[in-house]
Write a protein that holds these residues in place. Structure first.
Motif, mmCIF file in Angstrom:
data_model
loop_
_atom_site.group_PDB
_atom_site.id
_atom_site.type_symbol
_atom_site.label_atom_id
_atom_site.label_comp_id
_atom_site.label_asym_id
_atom_site.label_seq_id
_atom_site.Cartn_x
_atom_site.Cartn_y
_atom_site.Cartn_z
ATOM 1 N N GLU A 22 0.828 -1.207 0.000
ATOM 2 C CA GLU A 22 0.000 0.000 0.000
ATOM 3 C C GLU A 22 0.864 1.259 0.000
ATOM 4 N N ARG A 23 1.946 1.250 0.777
ATOM 5 C CA ARG A 23 2.839 2.410 0.806
ATOM 6 C C ARG A 23 3.498 2.621 -0.560
ATOM 7 N N MET A 24 3.842 1.530 -1.239
ATOM 8 C CA MET A 24 4.432 1.630 -2.578
ATOM 9 C C MET A 24 3.443 2.229 -3.567
ATOM 10 N N ILE A 25 2.195 1.772 -3.515
ATOM 11 C CA ILE A 25 1.171 2.287 -4.436
ATOM 12 C C ILE A 25 0.919 3.765 -4.162
ATOM 13 N N ARG A 26 0.838 4.125 -2.893
ATOM 14 C CA ARG A 26 0.633 5.533 -2.552
ATOM 15 C C ARG A 26 1.840 6.389 -2.945
ATOM 16 N N ARG A 47 -0.898 -12.816 -4.986
ATOM 17 C CA ARG A 47 -0.348 -11.461 -5.071
ATOM 18 C C ARG A 47 -1.256 -10.551 -5.899
ATOM 19 N N ALA A 48 -1.795 -11.097 -6.975
ATOM 20 C CA ALA A 48 -2.687 -10.296 -7.822
ATOM 21 C C ALA A 48 -3.928 -9.867 -7.044
ATOM 22 N N LEU A 49 -4.503 -10.788 -6.274
ATOM 23 C CA LEU A 49 -5.665 -10.449 -5.451
ATOM 24 C C LEU A 49 -5.316 -9.380 -4.433
ATOM 25 N N LEU A 50 -4.120 -9.496 -3.851
ATOM 26 C CA LEU A 50 -3.669 -8.505 -2.870
ATOM 27 C C LEU A 50 -3.508 -7.135 -3.521
ATOM 28 N N VAL A 51 -2.943 -7.106 -4.733
ATOM 29 C CA VAL A 51 -2.761 -5.838 -5.448
ATOM 30 C C VAL A 51 -4.104 -5.165 -5.684
ATOM 31 N N ARG A 52 -5.086 -5.914 -6.168
ATOM 32 C CA ARG A 52 -6.406 -5.346 -6.442
ATOM 33 C C ARG A 52 -7.030 -4.787 -5.158
ATOM 34 N N GLU A 53 -6.883 -5.537 -4.089
ATOM 35 C CA GLU A 53 -7.477 -5.127 -2.807
ATOM 36 C C GLU A 53 -6.795 -3.871 -2.253
ATOM 37 N N GLN A 56 -7.412 -0.670 -4.339
ATOM 38 C CA GLN A 56 -8.738 -0.108 -4.069
ATOM 39 C C GLN A 56 -8.729 0.678 -2.762
ATOM 40 N N ARG A 57 -8.035 0.142 -1.766
ATOM 41 C CA ARG A 57 -7.942 0.831 -0.476
ATOM 42 C C ARG A 57 -7.190 2.151 -0.608
ATOM 43 N N GLY A 59 -7.193 3.936 -3.245
ATOM 44 C CA GLY A 59 -7.921 4.834 -4.136
ATOM 45 C C GLY A 59 -7.290 5.005 -5.497
ATOM 46 N N ARG A 60 -6.521 3.992 -5.933
ATOM 47 C CA ARG A 60 -5.876 4.062 -7.252
ATOM 48 C C ARG A 60 -6.070 2.744 -7.990
ATOM 49 N N GLU A 61 -6.126 2.811 -9.311
ATOM 50 C CA GLU A 61 -6.193 1.588 -10.114
ATOM 51 C C GLU A 61 -4.798 1.292 -10.623
ATOM 52 N N VAL A 62 -4.330 0.080 -10.357
ATOM 53 C CA VAL A 62 -2.965 -0.317 -10.719
ATOM 54 C C VAL A 62 -3.039 -1.486 -11.695
ATOM 55 N N ALA A 63 -2.287 -1.419 -12.773
ATOM 56 C CA ALA A 63 -2.266 -2.508 -13.747
ATOM 57 C C ALA A 63 -1.360 -3.633 -13.257
#
Length: 476
Positions: A22-26, A47-53, A56-57, A59-63
């Motif tokens: 989450e910190r990386m995505i933010r 890992r893919a399920l974790l990324v999607r979850e 979403q938390r 607030g960004r969409e990641v490919a």
């Protein structure tokens, strides 16, 4: 987000916890890379399920990009895990050897090597750190002399200088991994070691067949890492949705000195052909163990940005490094500074250029108008994302907001340079859609009263490839 260049981060032990991810995505990750060279199918699915979850938390969409392993062109294992090779000593690579290796020789994962080499050829092991000269081929044995020695450990890679290894780009493992990638609905599939367009066409066919059950079709990225791929780059680009400048294996095959010019050429070609391009390998290598990058790494990332790459990629830095979040932050900061120094030459880009499609002409018109009017933003209402892709092929200091009702299109556009994809409800009323688009950007703080923006859409709405309208608006 003021950054145009996207960041691809590889997941691994250092970045698999929900908190770190989450910190990386933010911090700015736009695409996560699942490296299918490591781990089992279920690991990637989890890992893919974790990324999607987590995305979403945040607030960004990641490919998600599934990176296939490709052929294992490697030495076997050693009895003691490694040997120290000395300059001038003989060393045998034996395709039939079953016992563990020693100082005299080692077995091969790649059994075709004896048929791919001849006396005088140069083999480069462990990313070119060890150099062997082939002296003879006797049956299944490749006899060599060590030209540049060093420590050789288990399963290190083998390259042939100048290329020429016949290993197919897609192995049986890759075909199984494609099924896994489609089950987790990877947005991009990266194909390792393609030699020609046929390799990419086969990969696309396999992805489409495997994705049928999931009603999913990914975009394909060709990893350019074989010297054979360079002369047919044009054809590979046509058969792909984008390329990755995979500088590790490529440098070993063509020589380190040739890579910077090839990188510039590949980025330029991809942009001219409306394809995406990722620049990868050792971009922030020192940050695996250090909290700050070297000056050379800062320049490397900045130069890729100035060349126009869509994305810069991190491998071990985020998969196994000590500072995954800090690496993302540093890379984002470098990209932003480099973008500030970019020259915008839209007028020159359009000189003597002809557009055969209405939607492409509208996209180019939006860029030209927004640039010369000083618009605060460009909004593209798009189904497939094609309009946003065309816009993103030209450098412009006006952010492009791509609004789409298609989740897959939104995720794919996460890789496009200078494009901010936003998911919206499906709408058929044009006027309502235009009002909703402006409202979206006002609510996000992008637009304020008095700001002008350019907006494109298709009429009737909801048809891919139907963009036929450009409007310039002022926020009231």
């Amino acid at each position: 987000m003021s950054r145009a260049t996207k960041i691809v981060a590889t997941l691994g032990p250092a970045s698999s916890s929900p908190d770190v991810l989450e910190r990386m995505i933010r911090a700015g990750v736009d695409v996560v890379r699942l490296n299918f060279s490591h781990g089992k199918a279920q690991d990637h699915i989890d890992r893919a399920l974790l990324v999607r979850e987590v995305a979403q938390r945040a607030g960004r969409e990641v490919a998600i990009m599934a990176d296939l392993q490709g052929p294992k062109i490697r030495v076997g294992k050693f009895a003691e895990g490694k040997v120290q090779l000395e300059n001038g000593q003989p060393f045998v690579l034996d395709a039939q050897r079953t016992e563990l290796g020693d100082i005299h020789g080692v077995g091969l994962d790649y059994k075709e090597l004896p048929r791919d080499v001849k006396p005088g050829d140069t083999l480069l092991l462990n990313d070119g750190l060890i150099v062997l000269t082939v002296t003879a081929v006797k049956g299944e044995q490749v006899h060599t002399t060590v030209k540049i020695g060093g420590e050789l450990s288990n399963n290190k890679g083998i390259n042939k200088q100048g290329g020429g290894l016949t290993a197919p780009a897609l192995t049986a493992k890759d075909m199984d991994d494609i099924k896994t990638a489609m089950s987790l609905q990877a947005d991009y599939v990266a194909v390792s070691f393609p030699k020609n367009a046929t390799d990419m066409e086969m990969a696309r066919q396999l992805c489409n067949v495997a994705g049928e059950a999931h009603r999913h079709r990914p975009a394909l990225i060709a990893k350019i890492e074989r010297s054979e791929a360079i002369p047919v780059l044009d054809a590979i680009l046509k058969a792909s949705d984008g390329i990755m400048v995979a500088r590790g294996d490529l440098a070993v095959e063509v020589g380190n000195a040739a890579v910077p010019a090839l990188q510039k050429r590949m980025i330029k070609m991809a942009r001219e052909m409306d394809k995406v391009v990722i620049t990868a390998t050792q971009m922030m290598e020192s940050m695996i163990v250090n909290p700050v990058p070297t000056r050379a790494e800062v320049s490397d990332v900045a130069n890729a940005v100035l060349d126009g790459t869509d994305a810069v990629m991190l491998s071990a830095e985020t998969a196994a490094g000590k500072y995954p979040v800090e690496t993302i932050e540093q890379m984002a900061a470098i990209a932003i500074e480099a973008e500030h120094a970019e020259d915008v030459s839209l007028d020159a880009d359009f000189t003597n250029k002809q557009f055969g499609r209405i939607d492409q002409s509208i996209a180019m018109g939006a860029l030209f108008t927004a640039h010369h009017l000083g618009c605060k933003a460009i909004i593209a209402l798009t189904e497939s994302g094609s309009t946003a892709l065309w816009m993103s092929r030209h450098k412009i200091h006006v952010p492009i907001y791509a609004l789409t009702a298609q989740r897959l299109s939104q995720r794919k556009m996460a890789l496009y340079r200078n494009v901010r994809p936003i998911l919206i409800p499906s709408m058929t009323d044009r006027d309502e859609a235009l009002k909703m688009a402006e409202r979206q950007l006002v609510e996000r703080g992008v637009l304020m009263p008095g700001d002008t923006y350019a907006i494109t859409c298709g009429e009737p709405m909801g048809h891919p490839g139907g963009t036929n309208m450009l409007k310039v608006c002022e926020v009231r």
